[in-house]
Design a protein around this motif. Structure first.
Motif, PDB file in Angstrom:
ATOM      1  N   GLY A 152     -81.585  67.109 -70.571  1.00 25.60           N
ATOM      2  CA  GLY A 152     -81.550  67.847 -71.832  1.00 25.60           C
ATOM      3  C   GLY A 152     -80.176  68.400 -72.161  1.00 25.60           C
ATOM      4  O   GLY A 152     -79.811  68.513 -73.337  1.00 25.60           O
ATOM      5  N   THR A 153     -79.395  68.720 -71.135  1.00 23.82           N
ATOM      6  CA  THR A 153     -78.049  69.248 -71.384  1.00 23.82           C
ATOM      7  C   THR A 153     -77.108  68.163 -71.915  1.00 23.82           C
ATOM      8  O   THR A 153     -76.044  68.482 -72.443  1.00 23.82           O
ATOM      9  CB  THR A 153     -77.442  69.851 -70.100  1.00 23.82           C
ATOM     10  OG1 THR A 153     -77.240  68.810 -69.134  1.00 23.82           O
ATOM     11  CG2 THR A 153     -78.343  70.930 -69.528  1.00 23.82           C
ATOM     12  N   ARG A 154     -77.507  66.904 -71.800  1.00 18.47           N
ATOM     13  CA  ARG A 154     -76.676  65.801 -72.310  1.00 18.47           C
ATOM     14  C   ARG A 154     -76.939  65.522 -73.788  1.00 18.47           C
ATOM     15  O   ARG A 154     -76.136  64.839 -74.427  1.00 18.47           O
ATOM     16  CB  ARG A 154     -76.962  64.514 -71.529  1.00 18.47           C
ATOM     17  CG  ARG A 154     -76.188  64.368 -70.220  1.00 18.47           C
ATOM     18  CD  ARG A 154     -76.764  65.145 -69.105  1.00 18.47           C
ATOM     19  NE  ARG A 154     -76.149  64.788 -67.821  1.00 18.47           N
ATOM     20  CZ  ARG A 154     -76.160  65.588 -66.766  1.00 18.47           C
ATOM     21  NH1 ARG A 154     -76.742  66.791 -66.835  1.00 18.47           N
ATOM     22  NH2 ARG A 154     -75.592  65.223 -65.630  1.00 18.47           N
ATOM     23  N   LEU A 155     -78.047  65.984 -74.318  1.00 27.22           N
ATOM     24  CA  LEU A 155     -78.426  65.665 -75.692  1.00 27.22           C
ATOM     25  C   LEU A 155     -77.361  66.131 -76.687  1.00 27.22           C
ATOM     26  O   LEU A 155     -76.924  67.278 -76.649  1.00 27.22           O
ATOM     27  CB  LEU A 155     -79.767  66.311 -76.038  1.00 27.22           C
ATOM     28  CG  LEU A 155     -81.008  65.680 -75.397  1.00 27.22           C
ATOM     29  CD1 LEU A 155     -82.218  66.585 -75.571  1.00 27.22           C
ATOM     30  CD2 LEU A 155     -81.273  64.293 -75.969  1.00 27.22           C
TER      31      LEU A 155
ATOM     32  N   THR B  26     -79.013  55.484 -75.570  1.00 27.56           N
ATOM     33  CA  THR B  26     -79.209  56.657 -76.424  1.00 27.56           C
ATOM     34  C   THR B  26     -80.581  57.286 -76.249  1.00 27.56           C
ATOM     35  O   THR B  26     -80.815  58.407 -76.706  1.00 27.56           O
ATOM     36  CB  THR B  26     -79.029  56.287 -77.905  1.00 27.56           C
ATOM     37  OG1 THR B  26     -79.996  55.281 -78.265  1.00 27.56           O
ATOM     38  CG2 THR B  26     -77.629  55.751 -78.170  1.00 27.56           C
ATOM     39  N   LYS B  27     -81.493  56.569 -75.605  1.00 33.92           N
ATOM     40  CA  LYS B  27     -82.868  57.057 -75.436  1.00 33.92           C
ATOM     41  C   LYS B  27     -83.316  56.826 -74.006  1.00 33.92           C
ATOM     42  O   LYS B  27     -83.178  55.726 -73.471  1.00 33.92           O
ATOM     43  CB  LYS B  27     -83.800  56.325 -76.408  1.00 33.92           C
ATOM     44  CG  LYS B  27     -85.276  56.652 -76.244  1.00 33.92           C
ATOM     45  CD  LYS B  27     -86.104  55.849 -77.252  1.00 33.92           C
ATOM     46  CE  LYS B  27     -87.595  56.046 -77.053  1.00 33.92           C
ATOM     47  NZ  LYS B  27     -88.391  55.268 -78.038  1.00 33.92           N
TER      48      LYS B  27
ATOM     49  N   LEU C  20     -76.380  60.534 -75.783  1.00 30.45           N
ATOM     50  CA  LEU C  20     -77.830  60.570 -75.605  1.00 30.45           C
ATOM     51  C   LEU C  20     -78.461  61.294 -76.788  1.00 30.45           C
ATOM     52  O   LEU C  20     -78.106  62.432 -77.097  1.00 30.45           O
ATOM     53  CB  LEU C  20     -78.190  61.279 -74.297  1.00 30.45           C
ATOM     54  CG  LEU C  20     -79.687  61.324 -73.950  1.00 30.45           C
ATOM     55  CD1 LEU C  20     -80.238  59.913 -73.724  1.00 30.45           C
ATOM     56  CD2 LEU C  20     -79.931  62.190 -72.710  1.00 30.45           C
ATOM     57  N   GLU C  21     -79.417  60.623 -77.429  1.00 27.48           N
ATOM     58  CA  GLU C  21     -80.043  61.179 -78.625  1.00 27.48           C
ATOM     59  C   GLU C  21     -81.460  61.672 -78.391  1.00 27.48           C
ATOM     60  O   GLU C  21     -81.945  62.545 -79.126  1.00 27.48           O
ATOM     61  CB  GLU C  21     -80.068  60.116 -79.733  1.00 27.48           C
ATOM     62  CG  GLU C  21     -78.679  59.656 -80.171  1.00 27.48           C
ATOM     63  CD  GLU C  21     -78.729  58.482 -81.124  1.00 27.48           C
ATOM     64  OE1 GLU C  21     -79.861  58.037 -81.467  1.00 27.48           O
ATOM     65  OE2 GLU C  21     -77.658  58.000 -81.529  1.00 27.48           O
ATOM     66  N   GLU C  22     -82.139  61.127 -77.373  1.00 29.23           N
ATOM     67  CA  GLU C  22     -83.549  61.485 -77.202  1.00 29.23           C
ATOM     68  C   GLU C  22     -83.990  61.341 -75.759  1.00 29.23           C
ATOM     69  O   GLU C  22     -83.627  60.394 -75.068  1.00 29.23           O
ATOM     70  CB  GLU C  22     -84.433  60.599 -78.096  1.00 29.23           C
ATOM     71  CG  GLU C  22     -85.904  60.962 -78.016  1.00 29.23           C
ATOM     72  CD  GLU C  22     -86.774  60.124 -78.935  1.00 29.23           C
ATOM     73  OE1 GLU C  22     -87.873  60.580 -79.276  1.00 29.23           O
ATOM     74  OE2 GLU C  22     -86.346  59.002 -79.310  1.00 29.23           O
TER      75      GLU C  22
END
Length: 344
Positions: free
Chosen positions: A99-102, A76-77, A107-109
């Motif tokens: 960033g497009t996966r956030l 997740t990070k 993915l959180e961070e």
């Protein structure tokens, strides 16, 4: 997550989560994109380091593919590291892709560890890509000491980068390696400065990684002693805060700021380890202080994502319970590779 045993049976992508044989849930990937750096910190590398040939590095596309493999298995990070990650050519392509996966894949961070020298160029782009917080390595505010510790670096460049990141809206945490003689008598000043700027600061004990032209026993400063010294005049209140890493946090009542302590030698934190490290050449290290590794680059190039997935299962079986650092006089480095080679 904090590395505790998880009851999850599948990830957000419907895959098996990464849980090692001690029940620790691996949700944190430290992703190195380069071993190169524009500074030469005395505890990190030799004065004349042997940098890897560029031909050995994973491509940005491969770094993205491997990141996706970890995300599917419950990471997740992701922390982008180096070396200095922002000296890698076109590194923003990778960060923008991540960033497009956030918020869409589990993915959180995405965060970054940096020496800040390149932030005047990249701070706004990092924010636009979805990065919200960064760690900045800074061991002193004294210009001459900074130059000596970095072997010629200019503190003005790092401070300008910090200012640029602050102006762009990035949450900043200062990372400071505690070094006997070099900065032990100025740590209180550095903490007060960081807290005055609204930044957290984390102190880190020196770790015996690689040959760096200095004896680790000469560099080591116990954070137990530092904490005791700080408590002569300051009140440190323990906090239950957890940012996903190994730091234990305290509130400094006199400054109002948060102080983290990372103590790989005086107070082992391995029981809650939730992370693995992938080098810029695709070597997966399950522990910073051990030599065990798996070659994800070869797996990806020869067998694709299915082969990578199989190695991730193997990694969980091989992840050790703890490191075994020793900085006593005459002790050898725990591993031959430096922090810059492994990923900071």
């Amino acid at each position: 997550m904090d590395g505790s045993i998880s009851n999850a049976t599948t990830t957000a992508a419907g895959q098996r989560p990464l849980i090692d044989h001690f029940g620790r849930h691996i949700t944190y990937l430290r992703l190195s994109v380069t071993d190169r750096c524009d500074l030469r910190c005395v505890y990190c590398m030799k004065a004349r380091p042997d940098f890897l040939p560029k031909s050995e590095l994973l491509t940005l596309e491969e770094l993205t593919q491997l990141s996706d493999a970890f995300i599917r298995r419950g990471v997740t990070k992701i922390r982008v590291t180096g070396g200095e990650p922002l000296v890698r050519r076109d590194v923003m392509t990778l960060i923008e892709n991540l960033g497009t996966r956030l918020g869409k894949t589990g993915l959180e961070e995405i965060c970054l560890t940096t020496n800040a020298t390149q932030l005047p160029r990249f701070a706004k782009d990092l924010v636009a890509a979805g990065v919200k917080r960064i760690n900045v390595s800074l061991d002193t505010l004294d210009e001459a000491t900074f130059s000596r510790l970095t072997r010629g670096g200019r503190i003005a460049d790092t401070l300008a980068g910090i200012d640029a990141a602050d102006a762009a809206g990035l949450k900043i945490k200062i990372n400071t390696v505690a070094l006997k003689d070099d900065n032990e008598h100025s740590l209180r000043e550095l903490i007060a400065w960081a807290h005055g700027r609204g930044f957290d600061l984390t102190l880190i004990e020196i770790m015996p990684l690689g040959e760096v032209d200095a004896a680790r026993s000469d560099q080591f400063l116990s954070l137990a002693q530092v904490k005791a010294d700080l408590e002569q005049g300051w009140t440190l209140t323990p906090l239950s805060d957890n940012t996903g890493g190994p730091a234990r946090y305290h509130r400094v009542e006199e400054t109002g700021g948060r102080l983290g302590l990372i103590t790989p030698l005086t107070e082992n934190f391995c029981a809650g380890c939730n992370r693995v490290r992938l080098t810029c050449t695709g070597q997966l290290y399950m522990c910073l202080g051990r030599n065990g590794r798996l070659d994800l680059r070869a797996a990806l190039r020869e067998g694709g994502l299915e082969a990578v997935d199989a190695l991730l299962d193997e990694a969980m079986a091989l992840k050790p319970q703890a490191h075994d650092f020793d900085v006593s006089a005459g002790a050898e480095a725990a591993v031959g590779r430096t922090m810059a080679h492994t990923g900071g």
